[in-house]
Write a protein that holds these residues in place. Structure first.
Motif, PDB file in Angstrom:
ATOM      1  N   HIS A  24       0.800  -1.059   0.219  1.00  0.00           N
ATOM      2  CA  HIS A  24      -0.231  -0.482  -0.015  1.00  0.00           C
ATOM      3  C   HIS A  24       1.071   0.965   0.220  1.00  0.00           C
ATOM      4  CE1 HIS A  24      -3.623   2.181   0.727  1.00  0.00           C
ATOM      5  NE2 HIS A  24      -2.496   2.927   1.882  1.00  0.00           N
ATOM      6  N   ASP A  25       1.743   1.265   0.635  1.00  0.00           N
ATOM      7  CA  ASP A  25       3.017   2.693   0.546  1.00  0.00           C
ATOM      8  C   ASP A  25       4.247   2.021   1.128  1.00  0.00           C
ATOM      9  OD1 ASP A  25       3.682   5.178   0.722  1.00  0.00           O
ATOM     10  OD2 ASP A  25       2.291   5.778   2.690  1.00  0.00           O
ATOM     11  N   VAL A  26       4.910   2.913   1.305  1.00  0.00           N
ATOM     12  CA  VAL A  26       6.646   2.601   1.862  1.00  0.00           C
ATOM     13  C   VAL A  26       6.942   4.374   2.215  1.00  0.00           C
ATOM     14  CG1 VAL A  26       9.082   1.794   1.562  1.00  0.00           C
ATOM     15  CG2 VAL A  26       7.144   0.488  -0.336  1.00  0.00           C
ATOM     16  N   ARG A  27       6.818   3.374   3.912  1.00  0.00           N
ATOM     17  CA  ARG A  27       7.286   5.423   4.507  1.00  0.00           C
ATOM     18  C   ARG A  27       8.855   4.614   5.510  1.00  0.00           C
ATOM     19  NH1 ARG A  27       1.582   5.002   7.368  1.00  0.00           N
ATOM     20  NH2 ARG A  27       0.079   5.292   5.629  1.00  0.00           N
ATOM     21  N   GLN A  28       9.530   5.676   4.953  1.00  0.00           N
ATOM     22  CA  GLN A  28      11.103   5.217   5.653  1.00  0.00           C
ATOM     23  C   GLN A  28      11.917   4.553   5.974  1.00  0.00           C
ATOM     24  OE1 GLN A  28      10.676   7.106   9.076  1.00  0.00           O
ATOM     25  NE2 GLN A  28      10.911   9.211   8.719  1.00  0.00           N
ATOM     26  N   GLY A  29      11.428   3.576   4.302  1.00  0.00           N
ATOM     27  CA  GLY A  29      12.130   1.656   4.432  1.00  0.00           C
ATOM     28  C   GLY A  29      10.759   1.016   5.187  1.00  0.00           C
ATOM     29  N   VAL A  30       9.792   1.175   5.980  1.00  0.00           N
ATOM     30  CA  VAL A  30       8.612   0.153   6.067  1.00  0.00           C
ATOM     31  C   VAL A  30       8.010  -0.274   5.102  1.00  0.00           C
ATOM     32  CG1 VAL A  30       7.820  -0.146   7.735  1.00  0.00           C
ATOM     33  CG2 VAL A  30       9.288   1.008   8.030  1.00  0.00           C
ATOM     34  N   PHE A  31       7.004  -1.182   4.946  1.00  0.00           N
ATOM     35  CA  PHE A  31       6.683  -1.220   3.896  1.00  0.00           C
ATOM     36  C   PHE A  31       5.089  -1.549   4.431  1.00  0.00           C
ATOM     37  CE2 PHE A  31      10.275  -2.656   2.092  1.00  0.00           C
ATOM     38  CZ  PHE A  31      10.056  -2.434   0.363  1.00  0.00           C
ATOM     39  N   VAL A  32       4.088  -0.871   3.723  1.00  0.00           N
ATOM     40  CA  VAL A  32       2.618  -0.699   4.517  1.00  0.00           C
ATOM     41  C   VAL A  32       2.251  -1.508   3.895  1.00  0.00           C
ATOM     42  CG1 VAL A  32       0.399   0.496   5.083  1.00  0.00           C
ATOM     43  CG2 VAL A  32       2.943   1.744   5.524  1.00  0.00           C
ATOM     44  N   LEU A  33       1.493  -2.590   4.775  1.00  0.00           N
ATOM     45  CA  LEU A  33       0.701  -3.918   3.930  1.00  0.00           C
ATOM     46  C   LEU A  33      -1.188  -3.694   3.886  1.00  0.00           C
ATOM     47  CD1 LEU A  33       3.725  -6.707   4.169  1.00  0.00           C
ATOM     48  CD2 LEU A  33       3.143  -4.786   1.819  1.00  0.00           C
TER      49      LEU A  33
END
Length: 62
Positions: A24-33
């Motif tokens: 869904h998104d990538v925030r500061q290298g963390v994948f939002v699924l």
């Protein structure tokens, strides 16, 4: 996919959650699924734990 790795819009298998998901998104290298059918989200900071099952390009064009 971006450089052969999971990116926003790709369908992936999250090995930690043991389920299919959409990036869904990538925030500061963390994948939002999020699940393929649903809207709740979770995160996975380890890109190597995500296996691309269907790239975004294939999902959009099907």
């Amino acid at each position: 996919m971006k450089e052969g790795k999971a990116w926003v819009g790709d369908e992936v298998f999250d090995k930690d959650a043991e389920q299919l998901a959409i990036v869904h998104d990538v925030r500061q290298g963390v994948f939002v699924l999020r699940p393929v059918n649903g809207w709740h989200t979770w995160t996975n900071p380890q890109q190597d734990r995500l296996t691309v099952t269907t790239p975004r390009e294939d999902r959009v064009n099907s």
